[in-house]
Scaffold this motif. Structure first.
Motif, PDB file in Angstrom:
ATOM      1  N   PRO A 276      32.981  37.647  51.522  1.00 42.14           N
ATOM      2  CA  PRO A 276      33.872  36.817  50.701  1.00 42.14           C
ATOM      3  C   PRO A 276      35.335  37.035  51.037  1.00 42.14           C
ATOM      4  N   GLU A 277      36.114  35.953  50.990  1.00 42.77           N
ATOM      5  CA  GLU A 277      37.543  36.080  51.196  1.00 42.77           C
ATOM      6  C   GLU A 277      38.196  36.709  49.960  1.00 42.77           C
ATOM      7  N   LYS A 278      39.414  37.167  50.121  1.00 42.48           N
ATOM      8  CA  LYS A 278      40.096  37.909  49.058  1.00 42.48           C
ATOM      9  C   LYS A 278      40.201  37.093  47.771  1.00 42.48           C
ATOM     10  N   THR A 279      40.480  35.796  47.898  1.00 43.20           N
ATOM     11  CA  THR A 279      40.630  34.959  46.694  1.00 43.20           C
ATOM     12  C   THR A 279      39.319  34.890  45.906  1.00 43.20           C
ATOM     13  N   VAL A 280      38.191  34.839  46.613  1.00 46.68           N
ATOM     14  CA  VAL A 280      36.890  34.831  45.950  1.00 46.68           C
ATOM     15  C   VAL A 280      36.657  36.154  45.222  1.00 46.68           C
ATOM     16  N   CYS A 281      36.992  37.255  45.892  1.00 42.76           N
ATOM     17  CA  CYS A 281      36.844  38.569  45.260  1.00 42.76           C
ATOM     18  C   CYS A 281      37.657  38.652  43.972  1.00 42.76           C
ATOM     19  N   GLU A 282      38.869  38.130  44.012  1.00 42.83           N
ATOM     20  CA  GLU A 282      39.720  38.178  42.823  1.00 42.83           C
ATOM     21  C   GLU A 282      39.147  37.311  41.703  1.00 42.83           C
ATOM     22  N   LEU A 283      38.573  36.162  42.055  1.00 43.26           N
ATOM     23  CA  LEU A 283      37.936  35.309  41.037  1.00 43.26           C
ATOM     24  C   LEU A 283      36.714  35.988  40.430  1.00 43.26           C
ATOM     25  N   ILE A 284      35.942  36.681  41.279  1.00 42.80           N
ATOM     26  CA  ILE A 284      34.778  37.422  40.793  1.00 42.80           C
ATOM     27  C   ILE A 284      35.215  38.474  39.785  1.00 42.80           C
ATOM     28  N   LEU A 285      36.294  39.171  40.082  1.00 40.36           N
ATOM     29  CA  LEU A 285      36.790  40.207  39.175  1.00 40.36           C
ATOM     30  C   LEU A 285      37.314  39.602  37.878  1.00 40.36           C
ATOM     31  N   ARG A 286      37.947  38.462  37.955  1.00 47.91           N
ATOM     32  CA  ARG A 286      38.423  37.797  36.737  1.00 47.91           C
ATOM     33  C   ARG A 286      37.247  37.406  35.838  1.00 47.91           C
ATOM     34  N   LYS A 287      36.169  36.918  36.447  1.00 48.87           N
ATOM     35  CA  LYS A 287      34.973  36.604  35.668  1.00 48.87           C
ATOM     36  C   LYS A 287      34.396  37.871  35.040  1.00 48.87           C
ATOM     37  N   ARG A 288      34.422  38.946  35.804  1.00 54.99           N
ATOM     38  CA  ARG A 288      33.900  40.217  35.296  1.00 54.99           C
ATOM     39  C   ARG A 288      34.687  40.681  34.082  1.00 54.99           C
ATOM     40  N   ILE A 289      36.000  40.497  34.140  1.00 56.16           N
ATOM     41  CA  ILE A 289      36.867  40.866  33.024  1.00 56.16           C
ATOM     42  C   ILE A 289      36.508  40.057  31.780  1.00 56.16           C
ATOM     43  N   GLU A 302      48.278  44.508  40.366  1.00 53.16           N
ATOM     44  CA  GLU A 302      47.922  45.342  41.510  1.00 53.16           C
ATOM     45  C   GLU A 302      46.496  45.873  41.424  1.00 53.16           C
ATOM     46  N   VAL A 303      45.953  45.984  40.199  1.00 59.22           N
ATOM     47  CA  VAL A 303      44.588  46.488  40.035  1.00 59.22           C
ATOM     48  C   VAL A 303      43.586  45.521  40.660  1.00 59.22           C
ATOM     49  N   ILE A 304      43.762  44.228  40.374  1.00 57.91           N
ATOM     50  CA  ILE A 304      42.860  43.208  40.923  1.00 57.91           C
ATOM     51  C   ILE A 304      42.979  43.179  42.447  1.00 57.91           C
ATOM     52  N   THR A 305      44.222  43.227  42.938  1.00 56.12           N
ATOM     53  CA  THR A 305      44.451  43.212  44.386  1.00 56.12           C
ATOM     54  C   THR A 305      43.814  44.416  45.059  1.00 56.12           C
ATOM     55  N   ASN A 334      40.652  56.247  27.118  1.00 55.16           N
ATOM     56  CA  ASN A 334      40.702  55.076  26.238  1.00 55.16           C
ATOM     57  C   ASN A 334      42.107  54.490  26.224  1.00 55.16           C
ATOM     58  N   VAL A 335      42.334  53.468  27.031  1.00 51.93           N
ATOM     59  CA  VAL A 335      43.653  52.836  27.119  1.00 51.93           C
ATOM     60  C   VAL A 335      43.526  51.344  26.869  1.00 51.93           C
ATOM     61  N   ASP A 336      44.613  50.744  26.392  1.00 53.37           N
ATOM     62  CA  ASP A 336      44.622  49.304  26.132  1.00 53.37           C
ATOM     63  C   ASP A 336      45.038  48.502  27.359  1.00 53.37           C
ATOM     64  N   HIS A 337      45.778  49.150  28.257  1.00 55.50           N
ATOM     65  CA  HIS A 337      46.251  48.468  29.459  1.00 55.50           C
ATOM     66  C   HIS A 337      45.929  49.322  30.674  1.00 55.50           C
ATOM     67  N   ILE A 338      45.378  48.701  31.709  1.00 56.81           N
ATOM     68  CA  ILE A 338      44.935  49.442  32.892  1.00 56.81           C
ATOM     69  C   ILE A 338      45.949  49.252  34.013  1.00 56.81           C
ATOM     70  N   ASP A 339      46.598  50.357  34.399  1.00 53.14           N
ATOM     71  CA  ASP A 339      47.529  50.301  35.516  1.00 53.14           C
ATOM     72  C   ASP A 339      46.827  50.782  36.794  1.00 53.14           C
ATOM     73  N   LEU A 340      47.538  50.710  37.907  1.00 54.43           N
ATOM     74  CA  LEU A 340      46.926  51.022  39.191  1.00 54.43           C
ATOM     75  C   LEU A 340      46.508  52.494  39.311  1.00 54.43           C
ATOM     76  N   ALA A 343      43.245  52.912  37.590  1.00 54.86           N
ATOM     77  CA  ALA A 343      42.159  52.257  38.326  1.00 54.86           C
ATOM     78  C   ALA A 343      41.713  53.102  39.514  1.00 54.86           C
ATOM     79  N   ILE A 344      42.675  53.632  40.260  1.00 49.04           N
ATOM     80  CA  ILE A 344      42.335  54.453  41.420  1.00 49.04           C
ATOM     81  C   ILE A 344      41.616  55.722  40.988  1.00 49.04           C
ATOM     82  N   GLU A 345      42.090  56.325  39.916  1.00 50.40           N
ATOM     83  CA  GLU A 345      41.461  57.541  39.408  1.00 50.40           C
ATOM     84  C   GLU A 345      40.006  57.288  39.007  1.00 50.40           C
ATOM     85  N   SER A 346      39.712  56.097  38.495  1.00 50.17           N
ATOM     86  CA  SER A 346      38.359  55.787  38.011  1.00 50.17           C
ATOM     87  C   SER A 346      37.330  55.721  39.129  1.00 50.17           C
ATOM     88  N   VAL A 347      37.791  55.455  40.359  1.00 49.80           N
ATOM     89  CA  VAL A 347      36.846  55.321  41.479  1.00 49.80           C
ATOM     90  C   VAL A 347      37.081  56.406  42.525  1.00 49.80           C
TER      91      VAL A 347
END
Length: 453
Positions: A276-289, A302-305, A334-340, A343-347
């Motif tokens: 998948p191209e990058k735009t498709v990946c970003e759409l997949i993640l938006r649906k996941r959200i 930056e998290v989605i990117t 437990n955070v309300d907003h996810i910064d980069l 996100a990196i720490e989680s994976v």
């Protein structure tokens, strides 16, 4: 005809769907056909149990010809049908759709995989379109449809989407989704006589209108299994039944697979699905959200990117990594907003965190410098010797070295593979200019504030 109890139930379920279409008055259908079922099959005589003596009388008088015609269409055979009330039925067991079928009893279509939840892009558009055609008019366009490509790109999703669409729009059709490995297991069970005397090929002929086979490459080098599958495929194809298959390679490259099967697959519609191209990946993640009950505003862009770039080679890995992040922020942070950084720490167990942080930090510095001077990222990291671009490039190298303390060679890698001497000279040039150039000192101060802010 030799039908089992479960097959009789399937025949009647399909018949009822067509009978309902043939009766204009919905109340009549519900009054007389509700709870009816095939009680027995003796030769060509079918006994159907209905809910009352009146229902038996009305159906025999007014709808017998409709029932006979529907059964003939479904089975290609003529039957004499007797209707009796339930209190007159005696010793034989009711044919129930819940009876366990002799083969593939655990097979099911996953309801969450639909065409609506499939994200379409250049990489998978043709595979998507072919799947829609197969679901819209099974057996009428291309047969078989074979979708091939690497693991985790959406092939299984499309198979289930086809199955879900057909089940909804054509409930009378019998759809079977099966993994090739499961087919092999059922064949082994069959040859060991564990199927209560029911023939595997005969069962397919009586029970399947649409066959969806996942990862057909696993049948390779299984000669007897391939021969049986070939017999089943030939029947379904000749009868106009839709077959959709997935594999990891084009049919011609499936080493160890029967040449006759390769030929049949190529005669249909082999179609590839790509990374998948990058735009498709970003759409997949938006649906996941959205599926997680969150909104895109809960995430730094930056998290989605980052996830789309880091895990975009494989949709399954992309979704898995994103789900890991959701698990992390739900259970450990437990955070309300996810910064980069979060996100990196989680994976961190999936990636080289230090390397990713360095790369992203370099990109942030270069992007800040590019924006400050009205340039693009590509211009700054490119080879242009235009004075303003070269200055921005040198400043970027200087800031990366001074703020991140990254080796000259690694800095050079980010700028198109420049050697460490080139980077060293650029940094020294800025350091020297800072001693006398007030305007440059102000620019560096402004840039550091933006980067650290």
């Amino acid at each position: 005809m030799g039908l089992t109890v479960s097959q009789l139930a399937q025949v009647w379920d399909r018949a009822l769907a067509k009978i309902k279409e043939g009766i204009a008055d919905k109340i009549t259908y519900e009054s007389f056909f509700t709870d009816s079922y095939i009680y027995s099959l003796d030769g060509n005589i079918i006994t159907v149990v209905v809910n009352s003596d009146l229902a038996a009388s009305v159906i025999s008088t007014k709808y017998e010809s409709l029932v006979d015609e529907v059964l003939r269409q479904i089975t290609d055979m003529s039957f004499t049908v007797n209707f009796v009330s339930s209190d007159k039925a005696q010793s034989k067991p009711k044919a129930s759709s819940t009876d366990k079928q002799p083969f593939f009893s655990d097979s099911k279509i996953d309801p969450k995989f639909t065409f609506e939840t499939f994200v379409v892009g250049t990489s998978n558009r043709e595979a998507y379109q072919a799947s829609v055609l197969a679901a819209k008019d099974p057996g009428k366009f291309y047969n078989p449809v074979l979708i091939f490509g690497d693991s985790g790109l959406g092939k299984t999703h499309l198979l289930h989407a086809i199955g879900n669409t057909i089940k909804e729009s054509k409930p009378e059709m019998r759809v079977l989704y099966v993994k090739a490995q499961d087919f092999l297991d059922e064949y082994i069970k069959y040859v060991k006589n564990d199927s209560n005397g029911v023939g595997l090929v005969e069962w397919f002929k009586a029970s399947v209108d649409v066959l969806l086979v996942d990862d057909v490459q696993f049948l390779a080098n299984k000669q007897k299994t391939e021969e049986t599958f070939f017999s089943i495929y030939n029947y379904l194809y000749s009868a106009g039944k839709q077959v959709v298959i997935t594999s990891d390679k084009h049919p011609s490259l499936l080493n160890g697979l029967d040449d006759r099967l390769k030929t049949r697959f190529v005669q249909g519609l082999p179609i590839s699905i790509e990374k998948p191209e990058k735009t498709v990946c970003e759409l997949i993640l938006r649906k996941r959200i959205e599926q997680k009950g969150m909104t895109i505003s809960d995430f730094d862009p930056e998290v989605i990117t980052y996830f789309a770039s880091k895990f975009g080679n494989n949709v399954r890995e992309l979704e898995g990594a994103f789900d890991r992040m959701f698990f992390y922020i739900t259970n450990f942070k437990n955070v309300d907003h996810i910064d980069l950084p979060t996100a990196i720490e989680s994976v961190r167990s999936l990636v080289n965190v230090k390397e990713d942080e360095e790369t992203l930090s370099q990109d942030k510095i270069i992007s800040t410098v590019a924006e400050y001077y009205g340039l693009t990222l590509t211009q700054v990291t490119g080879t242009s010797r235009q004075a303003n671009i070269a200055l921005a490039r040198h400043i970027s190298m200087y800031l990366i070295r001074s703020l991140l303390d990254i080796p000259f060679k690694k800095v050079g890698d980010r700028f198109g593979g420049k050697d460490h001497t080139t980077v060293m000279n650029a940094v020294e040039k800025i350091e020297k200019s800072l001693k006398t150039d007030e305007q440059l000192r102000k620019a560096i101060d402004d840039l550091e504030k933006r980067i650290n802010g």
